[in-house]
Structures are given as C-alpha cells and as structure tokens.
Scaffold this motif. Sequence first.
Motif, PDB file in Angstrom:
ATOM      1  N   TYR A 134     -18.713   2.976  59.603  1.00 58.83           N
ATOM      2  CA  TYR A 134     -17.661   2.002  59.313  1.00 58.83           C
ATOM      3  C   TYR A 134     -16.352   2.316  60.035  1.00 58.83           C
ATOM      4  N   ASP A 135     -16.258   3.491  60.635  1.00 65.47           N
ATOM      5  CA  ASP A 135     -15.057   3.823  61.379  1.00 65.47           C
ATOM      6  C   ASP A 135     -14.815   2.828  62.514  1.00 65.47           C
ATOM      7  N   ALA A 136     -15.892   2.243  63.015  1.00 70.64           N
ATOM      8  CA  ALA A 136     -15.771   1.254  64.089  1.00 70.64           C
ATOM      9  C   ALA A 136     -14.984   0.022  63.637  1.00 70.64           C
ATOM     10  N   MET A 137     -14.923  -0.227  62.316  1.00 66.59           N
ATOM     11  CA  MET A 137     -14.161  -1.374  61.825  1.00 66.59           C
ATOM     12  C   MET A 137     -12.661  -1.212  62.070  1.00 66.59           C
ATOM     13  N   LEU A 138     -12.221   0.014  62.339  1.00 66.29           N
ATOM     14  CA  LEU A 138     -10.813   0.288  62.577  1.00 66.29           C
ATOM     15  C   LEU A 138     -10.481   0.375  64.068  1.00 66.29           C
ATOM     16  N   SER A 139     -11.392  -0.041  64.914  1.00 65.81           N
ATOM     17  CA  SER A 139     -11.187   0.105  66.354  1.00 65.81           C
ATOM     18  C   SER A 139     -10.063  -0.806  66.838  1.00 65.81           C
ATOM     19  N   SER A 140      -9.390  -0.376  67.874  1.00 68.09           N
ATOM     20  CA  SER A 140      -8.331  -1.140  68.519  1.00 68.09           C
ATOM     21  C   SER A 140      -8.593  -1.174  70.016  1.00 68.09           C
ATOM     22  N   LYS A 141      -8.273  -2.273  70.652  1.00 62.73           N
ATOM     23  CA  LYS A 141      -8.463  -2.387  72.101  1.00 62.73           C
ATOM     24  C   LYS A 141      -7.319  -1.745  72.877  1.00 62.73           C
ATOM     25  N   ILE A 142      -6.203  -1.454  72.211  1.00 62.51           N
ATOM     26  CA  ILE A 142      -5.047  -0.936  72.945  1.00 62.51           C
ATOM     27  C   ILE A 142      -4.477   0.349  72.344  1.00 62.51           C
ATOM     28  N   ALA A 143      -5.037   0.840  71.238  1.00 58.31           N
ATOM     29  CA  ALA A 143      -4.560   2.075  70.619  1.00 58.31           C
ATOM     30  C   ALA A 143      -5.750   2.880  70.129  1.00 58.31           C
ATOM     31  N   ASP A 144      -5.461   4.056  69.599  1.00 56.93           N
ATOM     32  CA  ASP A 144      -6.550   4.914  69.105  1.00 56.93           C
ATOM     33  C   ASP A 144      -7.214   4.327  67.869  1.00 56.93           C
ATOM     34  N   VAL A 145      -6.438   3.613  67.059  1.00 55.55           N
ATOM     35  CA  VAL A 145      -6.974   3.094  65.801  1.00 55.55           C
ATOM     36  C   VAL A 145      -6.098   1.939  65.332  1.00 55.55           C
ATOM     37  N   SER A 155     -12.239  -6.435  59.870  1.00 55.31           N
ATOM     38  CA  SER A 155     -13.211  -6.809  58.852  1.00 55.31           C
ATOM     39  C   SER A 155     -12.632  -6.724  57.448  1.00 55.31           C
ATOM     40  N   ALA A 156     -13.056  -7.637  56.586  1.00 53.85           N
ATOM     41  CA  ALA A 156     -12.651  -7.597  55.182  1.00 53.85           C
ATOM     42  C   ALA A 156     -13.582  -6.726  54.349  1.00 53.85           C
ATOM     43  N   PHE A 157     -14.646  -6.211  54.944  1.00 54.32           N
ATOM     44  CA  PHE A 157     -15.626  -5.419  54.205  1.00 54.32           C
ATOM     45  C   PHE A 157     -15.175  -3.969  54.047  1.00 54.32           C
ATOM     46  N   ALA A 158     -15.661  -3.331  52.978  1.00 56.77           N
ATOM     47  CA  ALA A 158     -15.568  -1.867  52.785  1.00 56.77           C
ATOM     48  C   ALA A 158     -14.138  -1.348  52.915  1.00 56.77           C
TER      49      ALA A 158
END
Length: 447
Positions: A371-382, A388-391
């Motif tokens: 689920y860490d991938a749900m916090l991904s950013s295209k321009i920053a580390d996180v 996503s609204a899940f989890a």
Amino acid sequence: MAKSKSLPLIAVEQDALPATLTPAELQWAKANGFTGQRGRLLALPGEGGALAGQLFGLGQATDRPALLLGQAAAALEPGKYRLSGSFGDPTLAALAFRLGAYRFDRYRKPRDPVVLEPVEGADAAEVNRLAAAAYLARDLINTPANDLGPDALEQEIRAFGKRHKLDVKVIAGDELLKQNFPMIHAVGRAAAEAPRLVEFSWGKAKDPKVTLVGKGVTFDTGGLDIKPSAGMLLMKKDMGGAANVLGLAHAIIDAGLRVRLRVLIPIVENAISGPAFRPGDILRARNGSTVEIGNTDAEGRLILGDALALADEESPDLIVDMATLTGAARSALGPDLPPLYSTDDALARELMAAGALSDDPLWQMPLWAPYDAMLSSKIADVNNAGASAFAGSITAALFLKRFVKRAKAWVHLDIYGWAPEAKPGRPFGGTDQGVRAVYGYLKQRYS
C-alpha cells in the motif's frame, strides 16, 4: 464537602445476593426485581428514610467489562462510599471507580465529588497515578481551542515539567526552520500563535531509551482543504495524542520505571491565512525527503514526521507515537478500539495483552508494504495523502514509518481520544486511550 460517614456500595454478581444483607434488605431487593443485573444500581432504604447503601449489579462474569464499577461511580449521588461484595481485583475495581467518577467542570458549577474509601488490597499508588494520567489527558482534550491554543498547551507542558522537576525545551516560530523542522513550521505558520516543538527528558542516561511523540494540533480547520462545519466540531481534540502522551509520561515518571524517557510534542494550529501551506506545495522534511502536499487536512503526519525523525536520530530502544490521525481508523475499528501499528509483532502482541488486562484495548493492524505505492508522487519522494481513498489508516502509518530507521522498535497508535457515548470508566467526552496499555507493558519490562 463536609465530612460524613461513608455508605456501602455492595457489588453483586448475577443471582448471588449476599448473605450479609438484612432480611429487610433482601426483601427490598427481591421486591424491586434486583438480581445483580449488570450495571443496575439499587438504593437500600435505612431507618427514618435515610439511605443505608447501594447495591450494584455485576451481571455474569463472562459478560463483564473490567471497568464496570466506573458505571456505578458515574451514577451515584455525591458522597463517600466504601466498596464491598464480589468486585474482583481490588486495584482494578478502585481504578474503575475513579475513572468513572471523572467530571469536566471547568465551564460549569462543580458538583461535590463521588469519593471511594481506600479499597483493601488495592495498590493505592497505582490507582492514583493511573487516575491522574487519565484525568490529565481528559482535561486537556475537553478544553476548547480558545483556551488551549499552542501558547496555552505549551504552558500546560511547562507546568507539568515544573511538577516533575523537568527541564522543558521549546523551539518556536522561525527558529524551527533554523533547526530543521520545516514541516512543523509549514503546518503551523498560518496561525496567530506560532508553531513549536516542545521537549523534555527524564531518567538516567544509561537506562533504555523510550521516546514518546504526541500529535499536538490544538485545532484543525483542515487548512486550505477546509473541513465542512460538521467536521470541525470535535477538532479541539486533535491534540489528543499530545494529551495522552503527557498522561503516559506522568505514569512512567510517578512509577519510577527504569527508562530514559524522552517526550517530543509538536504543537500547531492548522489555520487558514495568507501564509497557509497549499495543496501542491513540496515540503522538505527533517530527514531530507520531499513531501508533496496532496491534502492540507493530512497535516498531523507532517508534524509527526519531523518529530519522529528527531526521535529516531539517537537510535532509541522504543518510539511510541500517539495521534488522532485518521477517520479511516474509526471506519475500520470504531471509536473504542485504536489501531496499533508496529515494526515488532511480538511487541504488538504484548501491548494488546497489557491493554486487555486494564480494559484499554488496542488492535494490531498491518504495515502492508504494497500500500506504500498509494502514497507515490510524480515530483517528490512521497505524497502526504495519496490519490486513493482506500486503507487510509494504513497508508498514514506507512507515511510515518518512513521517518523511523534507527529505532529498535516503533509503535504508532491511531487513537480517537473521544468517547461519543458514556461507557463504564469512560464518561462522554475527551478520553485517554493507550495510556494504560503502554504503561502496563513498560512496567512489566522496566520496573
């Protein structure tokens, strides 16, 4: 309250009226259909219309909350009582009564207290310290933001430090930027009262290092991603993590546990004005990582991130953070059962066991790495919120985990800090959560 003779409070198990009752009292109980039903209180008439005492039903042993006697304390008229009957563990019984007798009377005429005489066999010191810890947390959470903004919360911590002879250190305002706490500064810079990080330590340097981190958002508007009015009604409690950490610190210090305790409390008001941080901003955290702001209402994890990074730098044996962090935690487990996240599964099990013993329940949730991938950013580390609204509770915990690398173990409690309806030992309003569970574990390990 004038001194008066105490009245007996007789705890009665289901279908087990005590033989110590007089024939008239037995007849009265039967006439009123009292059989020891759980939570039922029955006044016993005395001579001349006086009150002779109270019966309190415990119900069946298999269906009995550990803090049930707190329900009696909440229902009794002011006065002094002495406990008798089949009430089980005397320390837990006395503590339950004290917790149930709590009232927040700062803004109304106080009523006389409900007082319990010392219970034979109870550890009075333990009862006093745990009741004081709970009362401290509850009083702070119940106090509205107009009387408990960042300045006032700092003063409360300074008063706590004075009581315990501690040196309290504060980094405030632009000094946060100079000392590399950029996310604490960003979240709180729009408020009339400056953001700050408050710290104190206690214990011997050679003892195991235990660090507590508490979220201290004195009020949360949601920032520019503003909450609806209904969402702000309880936001005075968004400093519940800080309040509970202070209560826990009191219990640890008062018990003299063999730890080197460090407490870190980042304090802000998430307000709206010209300097407010914005959706889409990129913040650089204390640990050097970059954070894209997906939602300004996910501010608690930002201030905790900087505080956790500081806590982690000295490689402590244990970091515990407490925070009123996500609504998703309430959707998953409700208001009474805080999710527990930990890098050590065995530790999590011990904490849950300690909570079960003291009616302070916790429930382990997974740090589910995919689920860490749900916090991904295209321009920053996180991203601080993700798309996503899940989890939501899990992803918030995963966000915090990024700031803990060196500590031997880390625990995150996503508490609610509020009792939406009265329960035994937990009156309506601001409440302690996780304090007895964590204290019980630490006492078992470090006393």
